[in-house]
Design a protein around this motif. Structure first.
Motif, mmCIF file in Angstrom:
data_model
loop_
_atom_site.group_PDB
_atom_site.id
_atom_site.type_symbol
_atom_site.label_atom_id
_atom_site.label_comp_id
_atom_site.label_asym_id
_atom_site.label_seq_id
_atom_site.Cartn_x
_atom_site.Cartn_y
_atom_site.Cartn_z
ATOM 1 N N GLN A 29 -5.493 32.184 -21.551
ATOM 2 C CA GLN A 29 -6.271 32.476 -20.352
ATOM 3 C C GLN A 29 -6.376 33.987 -20.135
ATOM 4 O O GLN A 29 -7.443 34.510 -19.796
ATOM 5 C CB GLN A 29 -5.630 31.831 -19.123
ATOM 6 C CG GLN A 29 -6.274 32.218 -17.794
ATOM 7 C CD GLN A 29 -7.729 31.788 -17.693
ATOM 8 O OE1 GLN A 29 -8.036 30.603 -17.682
ATOM 9 N NE2 GLN A 29 -8.644 32.758 -17.627
ATOM 10 N N SER A 33 -9.704 36.318 -20.048
ATOM 11 C CA SER A 33 -9.970 37.209 -18.925
ATOM 12 C C SER A 33 -10.132 38.653 -19.396
ATOM 13 O O SER A 33 -10.964 39.402 -18.878
ATOM 14 C CB SER A 33 -8.836 37.118 -17.900
ATOM 15 O OG SER A 33 -8.790 35.841 -17.299
ATOM 16 N N ASN A 34 -9.344 39.040 -20.388
ATOM 17 C CA ASN A 34 -9.452 40.389 -20.930
ATOM 18 C C ASN A 34 -10.790 40.615 -21.629
ATOM 19 O O ASN A 34 -11.375 41.700 -21.561
ATOM 20 C CB ASN A 34 -8.308 40.675 -21.900
ATOM 21 C CG ASN A 34 -6.999 40.966 -21.192
ATOM 22 O OD1 ASN A 34 -6.978 41.244 -19.996
ATOM 23 N ND2 ASN A 34 -5.901 40.899 -21.923
ATOM 24 N N GLN A 36 -13.613 39.244 -20.825
ATOM 25 C CA GLN A 36 -14.598 39.449 -19.775
ATOM 26 C C GLN A 36 -14.414 40.818 -19.120
ATOM 27 O O GLN A 36 -15.391 41.512 -18.828
ATOM 28 C CB GLN A 36 -14.459 38.331 -18.723
ATOM 29 C CG GLN A 36 -15.591 38.261 -17.715
ATOM 30 C CD GLN A 36 -15.341 39.103 -16.483
ATOM 31 O OE1 GLN A 36 -14.256 39.615 -16.278
ATOM 32 N NE2 GLN A 36 -16.366 39.233 -15.650
ATOM 33 N N SER A 188 -11.531 43.636 -10.417
ATOM 34 C CA SER A 188 -11.307 42.292 -10.963
ATOM 35 C C SER A 188 -10.290 41.573 -10.074
ATOM 36 O O SER A 188 -9.180 42.075 -9.877
ATOM 37 C CB SER A 188 -10.779 42.373 -12.403
ATOM 38 O OG SER A 188 -11.731 42.972 -13.248
ATOM 39 N N ASP A 192 -10.313 35.058 -9.062
ATOM 40 C CA ASP A 192 -11.524 34.686 -9.788
ATOM 41 C C ASP A 192 -11.285 33.319 -10.432
ATOM 42 O O ASP A 192 -10.298 33.123 -11.135
ATOM 43 C CB ASP A 192 -11.808 35.734 -10.871
ATOM 44 C CG ASP A 192 -13.137 35.497 -11.571
ATOM 45 O OD1 ASP A 192 -13.266 34.455 -12.244
ATOM 46 O OD2 ASP A 192 -14.021 36.348 -11.462
ATOM 47 N N PHE A 195 -12.154 33.989 -14.671
ATOM 48 C CA PHE A 195 -11.545 35.120 -15.388
ATOM 49 C C PHE A 195 -10.678 35.972 -14.452
ATOM 50 O O PHE A 195 -11.035 37.101 -14.117
ATOM 51 C CB PHE A 195 -12.632 35.999 -16.015
ATOM 52 C CG PHE A 195 -13.507 35.284 -16.998
ATOM 53 C CD1 PHE A 195 -12.972 34.751 -18.164
ATOM 54 C CD2 PHE A 195 -14.867 35.140 -16.763
ATOM 55 C CE1 PHE A 195 -13.777 34.084 -19.085
ATOM 56 C CE2 PHE A 195 -15.682 34.484 -17.679
ATOM 57 C CZ PHE A 195 -15.133 33.951 -18.837
ATOM 58 N N PRO A 196 -9.545 35.444 -14.007
ATOM 59 C CA PRO A 196 -8.698 36.217 -13.087
ATOM 60 C C PRO A 196 -8.012 37.394 -13.766
ATOM 61 O O PRO A 196 -7.636 37.327 -14.928
ATOM 62 C CB PRO A 196 -7.667 35.171 -12.626
ATOM 63 C CG PRO A 196 -7.573 34.212 -13.777
ATOM 64 C CD PRO A 196 -8.958 34.128 -14.345
ATOM 65 N N GLN A 197 -7.916 38.482 -13.043
ATOM 66 C CA GLN A 197 -7.074 39.623 -13.407
ATOM 67 C C GLN A 197 -6.178 39.904 -12.199
ATOM 68 O O GLN A 197 -6.318 39.278 -11.155
ATOM 69 C CB GLN A 197 -7.920 40.846 -13.759
ATOM 70 C CG GLN A 197 -8.684 40.748 -15.056
ATOM 71 C CD GLN A 197 -7.845 41.100 -16.277
ATOM 72 O OE1 GLN A 197 -6.804 41.724 -16.179
ATOM 73 N NE2 GLN A 197 -8.313 40.684 -17.456
#
Length: 208
Positions: A29, A33-34, A36, A188, A192, A195-197
Protein backbone atom coordinates in the motif's frame (compact mmCIF):
# COMPACT_ATOMS: atom_id res chain seq x y z
CA UNK A 1 33.01 -0.33 18.78
CA UNK A 2 29.78 1.64 19.06
CA UNK A 3 29.22 4.46 16.61
CA UNK A 4 29.42 7.94 18.15
CA UNK A 5 26.65 10.36 17.21
CA UNK A 6 26.47 14.09 17.81
CA UNK A 7 22.74 14.26 18.65
CA UNK A 8 20.17 12.22 20.59
CA UNK A 9 17.98 12.04 17.49
CA UNK A 10 20.68 10.18 15.54
CA UNK A 11 21.06 7.57 18.30
CA UNK A 12 17.27 7.19 18.40
CA UNK A 13 16.96 6.34 14.69
CA UNK A 14 20.12 4.27 14.47
CA UNK A 15 18.89 2.04 17.31
CA UNK A 16 15.92 -0.18 18.10
CA UNK A 17 13.27 2.43 17.32
CA UNK A 18 14.67 2.71 13.82
CA UNK A 19 14.46 -1.07 13.41
CA UNK A 20 10.83 -1.06 14.55
CA UNK A 21 10.11 1.68 12.00
CA UNK A 22 11.26 -0.66 9.21
CA UNK A 23 8.47 -3.14 9.88
CA UNK A 24 5.81 -0.41 9.97
CA UNK A 25 6.80 0.97 6.58
CA UNK A 26 7.23 -1.87 4.07
CA UNK A 27 3.72 -2.45 2.71
CA UNK A 28 2.54 -2.69 -0.89
CA UNK A 29 0.00 0.00 0.00
CA UNK A 30 2.84 2.38 0.83
CA UNK A 31 4.55 1.60 -2.47
CA UNK A 32 1.33 2.37 -4.35
CA UNK A 33 0.91 5.61 -2.41
CA UNK A 34 4.51 6.54 -3.14
CA UNK A 35 3.98 6.00 -6.85
CA UNK A 36 1.08 8.43 -6.79
CA UNK A 37 3.03 10.86 -4.60
CA UNK A 38 6.04 11.09 -6.91
CA UNK A 39 3.88 11.13 -10.04
CA UNK A 40 2.28 14.30 -8.69
CA UNK A 41 5.33 15.92 -7.08
CA UNK A 42 7.58 15.41 -10.11
CA UNK A 43 4.95 15.89 -12.79
CA UNK A 44 6.35 19.13 -14.22
CA UNK A 45 10.07 18.37 -14.49
CA UNK A 46 10.23 15.62 -17.11
CA UNK A 47 12.44 12.56 -16.82
CA UNK A 48 15.21 12.48 -14.24
CA UNK A 49 18.28 10.29 -14.65
CA UNK A 50 19.72 10.34 -11.13
CA UNK A 51 18.62 10.86 -7.53
CA UNK A 52 19.91 10.71 -3.97
CA UNK A 53 17.64 10.25 -0.97
CA UNK A 54 18.69 11.31 2.51
CA UNK A 55 17.22 9.00 5.15
CA UNK A 56 16.05 6.35 2.69
CA UNK A 57 15.24 3.63 5.24
CA UNK A 58 14.65 0.38 3.27
CA UNK A 59 14.05 2.17 -0.03
CA UNK A 60 10.27 2.39 -0.40
CA UNK A 61 10.58 5.81 -2.04
CA UNK A 62 13.41 4.65 -4.28
CA UNK A 63 11.41 1.58 -5.35
CA UNK A 64 8.70 3.92 -6.60
CA UNK A 65 11.23 6.06 -8.48
CA UNK A 66 12.67 2.94 -10.15
CA UNK A 67 9.22 2.13 -11.49
CA UNK A 68 8.55 5.68 -12.65
CA UNK A 69 12.00 6.23 -14.19
CA UNK A 70 13.48 2.91 -15.40
CA UNK A 71 17.25 3.01 -15.50
CA UNK A 72 17.55 5.85 -12.99
CA UNK A 73 20.85 6.00 -11.08
CA UNK A 74 19.93 5.91 -7.38
CA UNK A 75 21.98 6.83 -4.31
CA UNK A 76 21.01 6.88 -0.65
CA UNK A 77 22.09 7.83 2.87
CA UNK A 78 20.71 5.77 5.77
CA UNK A 79 21.68 5.85 9.44
CA UNK A 80 20.11 2.59 10.64
CA UNK A 81 22.45 -0.37 9.90
CA UNK A 82 19.64 -2.90 9.40
CA UNK A 83 17.73 -0.61 7.07
CA UNK A 84 20.92 0.08 5.11
CA UNK A 85 21.41 -3.66 4.54
CA UNK A 86 17.89 -4.00 3.15
CA UNK A 87 18.45 -0.89 1.06
CA UNK A 88 21.34 -2.64 -0.69
CA UNK A 89 18.78 -5.04 -2.16
CA UNK A 90 17.01 -2.10 -3.83
CA UNK A 91 19.95 -0.11 -5.22
CA UNK A 92 23.63 -0.79 -5.89
CA UNK A 93 25.42 -1.46 -2.58
CA UNK A 94 28.22 0.95 -3.47
CA UNK A 95 25.59 3.70 -3.78
CA UNK A 96 24.44 3.26 -0.17
CA UNK A 97 26.10 5.40 2.49
CA UNK A 98 25.41 3.70 5.83
CA UNK A 99 25.79 6.46 8.39
CA UNK A 100 24.57 9.83 9.57
CA UNK A 101 23.58 12.54 7.13
CA UNK A 102 25.86 14.86 9.08
CA UNK A 103 28.94 12.82 8.23
CA UNK A 104 28.05 12.26 4.56
CA UNK A 105 30.34 14.11 2.15
CA UNK A 106 28.48 14.86 -1.10
CA UNK A 107 30.49 13.22 -3.86
CA UNK A 108 27.83 12.86 -6.55
CA UNK A 109 25.80 15.51 -8.33
CA UNK A 110 22.33 14.25 -9.26
CA UNK A 111 19.25 15.57 -11.01
CA UNK A 112 17.20 15.29 -7.83
CA UNK A 113 18.18 15.31 -4.18
CA UNK A 114 15.31 14.53 -1.86
CA UNK A 115 14.30 14.02 1.73
CA UNK A 116 10.89 12.80 2.90
CA UNK A 117 9.77 12.49 6.50
CA UNK A 118 13.30 13.01 7.83
CA UNK A 119 13.88 16.73 8.40
CA UNK A 120 11.12 16.61 11.02
CA UNK A 121 13.31 14.27 13.08
CA UNK A 122 16.56 16.26 12.77
CA UNK A 123 17.86 18.28 15.72
CA UNK A 124 16.86 21.83 14.71
CA UNK A 125 20.36 23.16 15.39
CA UNK A 126 21.69 20.79 12.74
CA UNK A 127 19.23 21.64 9.97
CA UNK A 128 21.64 23.99 8.13
CA UNK A 129 24.05 21.05 7.81
CA UNK A 130 21.37 18.92 6.16
CA UNK A 131 20.22 21.76 3.93
CA UNK A 132 23.79 22.09 2.68
CA UNK A 133 24.01 18.35 1.86
CA UNK A 134 20.75 18.53 -0.08
CA UNK A 135 21.86 21.65 -1.94
CA UNK A 136 25.35 20.46 -2.83
CA UNK A 137 24.12 17.05 -4.01
CA UNK A 138 21.67 18.50 -6.54
CA UNK A 139 22.44 19.81 -10.00
CA UNK A 140 18.79 20.65 -10.77
CA UNK A 141 16.02 19.86 -8.29
CA UNK A 142 15.44 19.40 -4.55
CA UNK A 143 12.30 17.72 -3.18
CA UNK A 144 11.27 18.15 0.45
CA UNK A 145 8.33 16.17 1.88
CA UNK A 146 7.74 16.95 5.55
CA UNK A 147 5.24 18.17 8.15
CA UNK A 148 4.71 21.90 7.61
CA UNK A 149 4.20 24.65 10.16
CA UNK A 150 4.72 28.38 9.53
CA UNK A 151 6.77 28.71 12.72
CA UNK A 152 9.01 26.11 14.42
CA UNK A 153 7.25 23.81 16.89
CA UNK A 154 8.11 20.53 18.65
CA UNK A 155 5.41 17.91 19.23
CA UNK A 156 5.45 14.50 21.00
CA UNK A 157 6.27 11.52 18.78
CA UNK A 158 5.09 8.04 19.83
CA UNK A 159 5.61 8.86 23.49
CA UNK A 160 8.97 10.58 22.98
CA UNK A 161 9.82 14.27 23.33
CA UNK A 162 12.28 16.22 21.17
CA UNK A 163 11.95 13.70 18.36
CA UNK A 164 9.60 15.51 15.98
CA UNK A 165 9.80 19.13 14.84
CA UNK A 166 7.57 20.99 12.39
CA UNK A 167 8.54 24.20 10.58
CA UNK A 168 8.81 25.79 7.12
CA UNK A 169 11.79 23.77 5.89
CA UNK A 170 11.37 24.83 2.26
CA UNK A 171 11.10 28.49 3.20
CA UNK A 172 14.33 28.24 5.16
CA UNK A 173 16.13 26.73 2.18
CA UNK A 174 14.76 29.40 -0.16
CA UNK A 175 16.04 32.09 2.22
CA UNK A 176 19.40 30.38 2.65
CA UNK A 177 20.11 29.82 -1.06
CA UNK A 178 19.04 32.75 -3.29
CA UNK A 179 19.51 30.73 -6.49
CA UNK A 180 16.72 28.34 -5.49
CA UNK A 181 13.19 28.90 -6.73
CA UNK A 182 9.89 27.20 -5.95
CA UNK A 183 8.60 25.02 -8.81
CA UNK A 184 5.59 23.35 -7.19
CA UNK A 185 4.11 22.29 -3.87
CA UNK A 186 1.24 20.21 -2.55
CA UNK A 187 -0.25 18.18 0.27
CA UNK A 188 -0.87 14.44 0.73
CA UNK A 189 -3.52 13.50 3.28
CA UNK A 190 -3.35 10.52 5.64
CA UNK A 191 -7.10 9.91 5.13
CA UNK A 192 -6.92 9.72 1.35
CA UNK A 193 -9.11 6.67 0.61
CA UNK A 194 -6.81 5.33 -2.12
CA UNK A 195 -3.29 6.75 -1.74
CA UNK A 196 -2.74 7.85 1.87
CA UNK A 197 0.47 9.53 2.99
CA UNK A 198 1.34 10.81 6.44
CA UNK A 199 0.00 14.39 6.09
CA UNK A 200 3.03 15.36 4.03
CA UNK A 201 3.43 18.83 2.57
CA UNK A 202 5.90 18.69 -0.30
CA UNK A 203 7.93 21.38 -2.01
CA UNK A 204 9.86 21.05 -5.27
CA UNK A 205 12.75 23.52 -5.58
CA UNK A 206 14.97 24.24 -8.57
CA UNK A 207 18.46 25.62 -8.93
CA UNK A 208 18.69 28.55 -11.34
Amino acid sequence: MATKFSTEQEEFWAGEFGVEYIERNKSNQLLASNLQFFSKALNHIGAIKSCIEFGANVGMNLKALKLLFPGIDLHAVEINPQAALELEKVIESENVYAGSIFSYDPKVSVDLSMIKGVLIHINPEMLPVVYEKLYKSSSKFILLGEYYNPSPVAIPYRGHSDRLFKRDFAGEMLDLYPDLSLVDYGFSYRRDPVFPQDDITWFLLKKR
